[in-house]
Enzyme design. Structure first.
Site, PDB file in Angstrom:
ATOM      1  N   HIS A  92      -1.621  12.193   0.239  1.00 54.21           N
ATOM      2  CA  HIS A  92      -2.408  10.980   0.454  1.00 54.21           C
ATOM      3  C   HIS A  92      -2.417  10.672   1.954  1.00 54.21           C
ATOM      4  CE1 HIS A  92      -3.348   6.684   0.584  1.00 54.21           C
ATOM      5  NE2 HIS A  92      -3.915   6.839  -0.594  1.00 54.21           N
TER       6      HIS A  92
ATOM      7  N   ASP B  65      -2.219   8.037   3.829  1.00 58.40           N
ATOM      8  CA  ASP B  65      -1.159   7.154   4.323  1.00 58.40           C
ATOM      9  C   ASP B  65       0.194   7.841   4.289  1.00 58.40           C
ATOM     10  OD1 ASP B  65      -2.951   5.045   4.751  1.00 58.40           O
ATOM     11  OD2 ASP B  65      -2.697   4.280   2.709  1.00 58.40           O
ATOM     12  N   LYS B  66       0.417   8.674   3.278  1.00 63.27           N
ATOM     13  CA  LYS B  66       1.689   9.382   3.185  1.00 63.27           C
ATOM     14  C   LYS B  66       1.780  10.526   4.197  1.00 63.27           C
ATOM     15  CE  LYS B  66       4.131   7.087   1.013  1.00 63.27           C
ATOM     16  NZ  LYS B  66       5.302   6.639   1.764  1.00 63.27           N
TER      17      LYS B  66
ATOM     18  N   GLU C 247       4.212   5.000  15.095  1.00 62.97           N
ATOM     19  CA  GLU C 247       3.106   4.787  14.157  1.00 62.97           C
ATOM     20  C   GLU C 247       2.143   5.968  14.245  1.00 62.97           C
ATOM     21  OE1 GLU C 247       3.443   2.233  12.295  1.00 62.97           O
ATOM     22  OE2 GLU C 247       4.816   0.990  13.460  1.00 62.97           O
TER      23      GLU C 247
ATOM     24  N   GLU D 284       6.882   3.044  20.506  1.00 55.90           N
ATOM     25  CA  GLU D 284       7.869   2.887  21.566  1.00 55.90           C
ATOM     26  C   GLU D 284       9.102   3.736  21.270  1.00 55.90           C
ATOM     27  OE1 GLU D 284       5.041   0.214  20.934  1.00 55.90           O
ATOM     28  OE2 GLU D 284       6.841  -0.102  19.726  1.00 55.90           O
TER      29      GLU D 284
ATOM     30  N   LYS E 181      -3.202  10.465  -6.648  1.00 51.43           N
ATOM     31  CA  LYS E 181      -2.627   9.158  -6.970  1.00 51.43           C
ATOM     32  C   LYS E 181      -2.330   9.124  -8.460  1.00 51.43           C
ATOM     33  CE  LYS E 181      -4.200   5.475  -4.842  1.00 51.43           C
ATOM     34  NZ  LYS E 181      -5.094   4.385  -4.352  1.00 51.43           N
TER      35      LYS E 181
ATOM     36  N   PHE F 174     -13.538  14.953  -6.957  1.00 47.19           N
ATOM     37  CA  PHE F 174     -12.564  14.560  -5.946  1.00 47.19           C
ATOM     38  C   PHE F 174     -12.228  15.801  -5.115  1.00 47.19           C
ATOM     39  CE2 PHE F 174      -8.201  12.228  -5.304  1.00 47.19           C
ATOM     40  CZ  PHE F 174      -8.433  12.197  -3.941  1.00 47.19           C
TER      41      PHE F 174
ATOM     42  N   ASP G 194     -10.320   9.582   3.809  1.00 51.64           N
ATOM     43  CA  ASP G 194      -9.942   8.193   4.077  1.00 51.64           C
ATOM     44  C   ASP G 194      -8.885   8.210   5.172  1.00 51.64           C
ATOM     45  OD1 ASP G 194      -9.722   5.477   3.922  1.00 51.64           O
ATOM     46  OD2 ASP G 194      -8.702   5.432   1.989  1.00 51.64           O
ATOM     47  N   ALA G 195      -9.013   7.341   6.151  1.00 48.75           N
ATOM     48  CA  ALA G 195      -8.028   7.291   7.227  1.00 48.75           C
ATOM     49  C   ALA G 195      -6.660   6.898   6.679  1.00 48.75           C
ATOM     50  CB  ALA G 195      -8.467   6.297   8.301  1.00 48.75           C
TER      51      ALA G 195
ATOM     52  N   ARG H  68       1.555   1.796   5.129  1.00 56.17           N
ATOM     53  CA  ARG H  68       0.559   1.105   4.303  1.00 56.17           C
ATOM     54  C   ARG H  68       0.820   1.279   2.801  1.00 56.17           C
ATOM     55  NH1 ARG H  68      -5.639   1.573   6.190  1.00 56.17           N
ATOM     56  NH2 ARG H  68      -5.392   3.681   5.380  1.00 56.17           N
ATOM     57  N   LYS H  69       1.939   1.899   2.446  1.00 56.85           N
ATOM     58  CA  LYS H  69       2.271   2.079   1.032  1.00 56.85           C
ATOM     59  C   LYS H  69       3.686   1.553   0.753  1.00 56.85           C
ATOM     60  CE  LYS H  69      -1.510   3.779  -0.628  1.00 56.85           C
ATOM     61  NZ  LYS H  69      -2.312   3.073   0.401  1.00 56.85           N
TER      62      LYS H  69
ATOM     63  N   LYS I 199      10.685   4.389  11.889  1.00 57.32           N
ATOM     64  CA  LYS I 199      11.636   3.486  12.532  1.00 57.32           C
ATOM     65  C   LYS I 199      13.044   4.063  12.506  1.00 57.32           C
ATOM     66  CE  LYS I 199       8.917  -0.533  11.148  1.00 57.32           C
ATOM     67  NZ  LYS I 199       8.857  -1.769  10.338  1.00 57.32           N
TER      68      LYS I 199
ATOM     69  N   LYS J 288      16.379  -0.711  13.279  1.00 53.39           N
ATOM     70  CA  LYS J 288      15.380  -1.622  12.727  1.00 53.39           C
ATOM     71  C   LYS J 288      15.814  -2.003  11.314  1.00 53.39           C
ATOM     72  CE  LYS J 288      12.836   0.015  16.225  1.00 53.39           C
ATOM     73  NZ  LYS J 288      13.392   0.901  17.260  1.00 53.39           N
TER      74      LYS J 288
ATOM     75  N   ASP K 191      14.323  -3.600   9.110  1.00 52.33           N
ATOM     76  CA  ASP K 191      13.300  -3.344   8.095  1.00 52.33           C
ATOM     77  C   ASP K 191      13.696  -2.147   7.249  1.00 52.33           C
ATOM     78  OD1 ASP K 191      11.530  -5.367   8.674  1.00 52.33           O
ATOM     79  OD2 ASP K 191      10.300  -4.164  10.023  1.00 52.33           O
TER      80      ASP K 191
END
Length: 401
Positions: free
Chosen positions: A16, A18-19, A44, A57, A176, A243, A251-252, A257-258, A278, A282, A284
């Site tokens: 995918h 995003d992955k 990123e 960074e 998916k 597909f 798709d970008a 985003r997941k 990260k 961090k 997060d």
């Protein structure tokens, strides 16, 4: 709790878009940590048709110091990115590991962020950012994960394994899945719907080839979800039809985003922070991992059948601002007692960022495998997925008397 309800979770494959971005970002984290365990990384990634862009960074001995790249460092970064995409399996006209344009816009970490995070004199290392992080565990599955997400991940993991081995040569990397379960009380009793959309080779959207693809997917589902749950299942396999165009060409993709796929499939709260790209200063990332570790150990210790834990931090401050435990009225002791027990354990070091990294061994190149098929519910092996261990159960029970 309601006596009967439906609940749904989704997953996405390693291909995918995003992955793809998440895995690239974590491959960069691993590269830097392999050279400097105290590296600072916030990487990123953007993926789109024949293009990968890195931004963020960094600070890393032997790679980027005092505003300068070490000789050959940028070439090694590019090679790492291309190798990651190749291992996922992209050799398509619209996205090919060897042919996409690569742009590196990583630069030095802000000195104002660094001064809050770095230890100095009598100041302990602070959190790399403010935020709230959640951990969750439930006894629905052996891995103490929500069943809807557990099955969604396992379907795509099996399909990816078959694609890589050649057992399903008609599959392409992007896919998916989505699983809907009917619950009675706290237990899943039926899979009412299963959705699988998978990128495929030309021709597998009609006739005998389409039937072959559908039969294959149903066989994968049957190998993952217990038969007792599949007696009333409605299947939606490539419901849009064709597909063939997928991945970053279709798709970008963006890092982070997941986040619901990465965690608990919507079965638990989420603080909003992403993990991939990260370094573990961090919170997060690191505090979400220790929150899962604590929740899983609470359930594994028999102190509850469900547990949600929240931690909160301020940037530059080492001590957590709050710890919250909710066992959803399934606990054998009070939630406040579990909170007190956690805070009393010397092996957790007060849950400071450095203590978390020390307890879980997070300053190591262990992150790319976490960037697909969920960060939680995985098997701890060697240095990998240490937050999935259940080695705190005895200490928790002892602290509770």
């Amino acid at each position: 709790m309601r006596s009967e309800y439906l609940f749904t979770s989704e997953s996405v494959s390693e291909g995918h878009p995003d992955k793809v971005a998440d895995q690239i970002s974590d491959a960069i984290v691993d590269l830097f940590l392999s050279k400097d365990p105290e590296a600072r990384i916030a990487c990123e990634t953007l993926t789109t048709t024949q293009l990968v862009v890195l931004a963020g960074e960094i600070r890393c001995k032997g790679v980027y110091e005092n505003g300068e790249w070490a000789p050959g460092a940028q070439d090694e970064i590019e090679a790492t990115v291309r190798r990651t995409v190749k291992e996922i399996g992209y050799e398509q006209d619209g996205f090919h590991w060897e042919k996409f344009e690569f742009i590196n816009r990583l630069h030095g970490q802000s000195a104002h962020i660094a001064q809050g995070v770095d230890a100095a004199d009598n100041k302990d290392e602070g959190a790399g950012d403010q935020g709230i992080m959640f951990g969750y565990a439930t006894d629905e599955t052996p891995d103490l994960m929500p069943a809807t997400l557990y099955y969604s991940h396992k379907i795509l993991e099996k399909m990816a394994a078959d694609r890589h081995s050649g057992a399903a040569p008609f599959l392409e990397p992007d896919a998916k899945s989505q699983v809907t379960l009917r619950y009675e009380g706290s237990l899943p009793v039926a899979a009412t719907a299963v959705v699988v959309s998978t990128q495929h080779a030309p021709g597998y959207d009609q006739g005998e080839k389409e039937a072959e693809l559908h039969a294959y997917v149903k066989g994968v589902v049957a190998s993952v979800i217990p038969p007792v749950l599949l007696r009333e299942t409605e299947y939606f396999i490539n419901p849009t039809g064709s597909f063939e165009i997928g991945g970053p060409d279709g798709d970008a993709g963006l890092t982070g985003r997941k986040i619901i796929v990465d965690t608990y499939g919507g079965a638990a709260p989420h603080g909003g922070g992403a993990f991939s790209g990260k370094d573990p200063t961090k919170v997060d990332r690191s505090a979400a991992y220790i929150s899962r570790y604590l929740a899983k150990n609470v359930v594994a210790a028999g102190l509850a059948t469900r547990c949600t834990i929240q931690l909160a931090y301020a940037i530059g401050v080492s001590k957590p601002l709050s710890l919250y435990v909710d066992t959803h009225e399934t606990g054998t002791v009070g939630d406040d007692q579990i909170e007190a027990a956690i805070l009393s354990l010397p092996e957790l070091g007060g849950l400071t960022p450095r203590a978390i990294r020390t307890r879980l061994g997070l300053n190591k190149p262990i992150y790319r495998p976490s960037a697909a098929y969920g960060h939680f519910g995985r098997k701890p092996e060697g240095d990998f997925f240490p937050w999935e261990r259940t080695d705190l159960t005895d200490a928790l029970k002892a602290a509770l008397g």
